[in-house]
Design a protein around this motif. Structure first.
Motif, short mmCIF file in Angstrom:
data_model
loop_
_atom_site.label_atom_id
_atom_site.label_comp_id
_atom_site.label_asym_id
_atom_site.label_seq_id
_atom_site.Cartn_x
_atom_site.Cartn_y
_atom_site.Cartn_z
N GLU A 57 -9.04 12.21 30.56
CA GLU A 57 -7.67 12.20 30.04
C GLU A 57 -7.04 13.56 30.31
N ASN A 112 -0.91 10.73 29.42
CA ASN A 112 -0.09 10.34 28.27
C ASN A 112 1.38 10.29 28.67
N GLU A 144 -1.30 6.16 29.06
CA GLU A 144 -1.51 6.00 27.62
C GLU A 144 -0.17 6.03 26.91
N ASP A 174 -2.61 3.95 22.81
CA ASP A 174 -3.21 5.16 22.23
C ASP A 174 -3.05 5.17 20.70
N LYS A 195 -7.24 2.46 22.34
CA LYS A 195 -7.92 3.69 21.94
C LYS A 195 -7.87 3.81 20.42
N GLU A 230 -11.78 7.63 20.04
CA GLU A 230 -11.31 9.00 20.24
C GLU A 230 -11.94 9.95 19.22
#
Ligand code: C2E
Ligand code: MG
Ligand code: MG
Ligand code: MG
Length: 277
Positions: A57, A112, A144, A174, A195, A230
């Protein structure tokens, strides 16, 4: 009475200082791209069964000349308000796609994307341009998004998501579980990945929380979505997640965010430590 007036004046001064501080930061932020002050740190995503790195990520950092390394929590809201995130986000996409190839393996790259970016009419084109410029195959890119993206005007949003999917880009939801209506969004769009927010992982020793995590993992399995946990920090948390059948994980236990090529004289581990303790 006099005291009250003084208190008020004090409050006024504090307000002025806060406004001034924000204006300073905004001014600095406006020039940060052209001064090349942004960088991306990468955190590995691992397969919980094999322990292999299957993804990374990209996490944005701002190397401020005076403040030092500024974390995204401190400047992304301002970047969104000023719409500077559109340009910064496009830069991050290009950088992350190029770096994904530089890592030299087949791992996915997750980037992201904020609601302001996603709502831009040219967003899908920005993604395509980043893929073309880097040569990264679309199936290795994952975007994400959070619920705030999905709260916007539904029609054009779904259209953009579909275009991206047709390109072969995957979409991850996310911070799952923290918002108001995570479940209803799962029904409206076929995400590739969920996530689980790290607040659930932090509390996973609690049987009620473990039950929720178990339900999310089951939900992912029956909807054909991959599930990533996460913020995994301990071996005990990883063991519970493995036991619950969670496929992927990310967290300090497996690796902290770090630059692709650590700069000489800048031990990145120490830098992240200073930022996040
Ligand atoms: P996120 O996408 O949910 O990213 C995960 C955050 O958790 C990151 O914080 C990461 O450094 C941190 N983290 C990872 N493992 C652990 C762990 O084991 N324990 C703890 N306590 N924390 C862990 P970071 O880098 O500060 O980023 C915060 C948020 O800023 C991100 O949350 C994401 O929403 C946003 N962000 C970061 N980079 C970008 C970007 O390029 N564009 C946009 N639009 N947003 C970004
Ligand atoms: Mg993320
Ligand atoms: Mg998250
Ligand atoms: Mg988050």
């Amino acid at each position: 009475k006099a005291e009250g007036r003084n208190a008020f004046r004090f409050f006024d001064a504090a307000m002025d200082a806060a406004v001034e501080e924000r204006e300073r930061l905004e001014l600095d932020l406006r020039g940060a791209l052209s001064r090349d002050e942004f960088m991306l740190h990468y955190q590995p995503v691992i397969d919980l069964e094999t322990g292999q790195v299957i993804g990374r990520e990209a996490l944005l950092r701002w190397r401020h000349p005076v403040r030092g390394l500024v974390s995204p929590g401190e400047f992304i809201p301002l970047a969104e308000e000023t719409r500077l995130i559109v340009e910064i986000g496009a830069w991050a996409l290009r950088r992350a796609c190029a770096d994904a190839l530089a890592f030299g393996d087949k791992a996915r790259m997750a980037v992201n994307v904020s609601a302001v970016q996603f709502g831009q009419p040219g967003f899908a084109h920005t993604v395509l341009a980043a893929l073309c410029a880097s040569g990264l195959p679309a199936h290795r890119l994952e975007l994400e998004i959070t619920e705030t993206v999905l709260m916007q005007d539904a029609e054009s949003l779904i259209a953009t998501l579909m275009v991206l999917r047709d390109l072969g880009v995957s979409i991850a939801l996310d911070d799952f579980g923290t918002g108001y209506s995570s479940l209803s969004y799962l029904r409206r769009f076929p995400f590739d990945k969920i996530k689980i927010d790290r607040s659930f992982i932090a509390d996973i020793a609690n049987p009620e929380t473990a039950a929720i995590v178990r339900a999310i993992v089951g939900l992912g399995a029956s909807l054909g979505m991959r599930v990533t946990a996460e913020g995994v920090e301990t071996e005990a948390q990883a063991a519970i997640l493995r036991n619950e059948g969670c496929g992927e994980a990310q967290g300090y236990l497996f690796g902290r965010p770090a630059p692709l090529a650590p700069a000489v004289g800048c031990p990145d581990q120490a830098v992240e430590q200073r930022l996040y303790g």
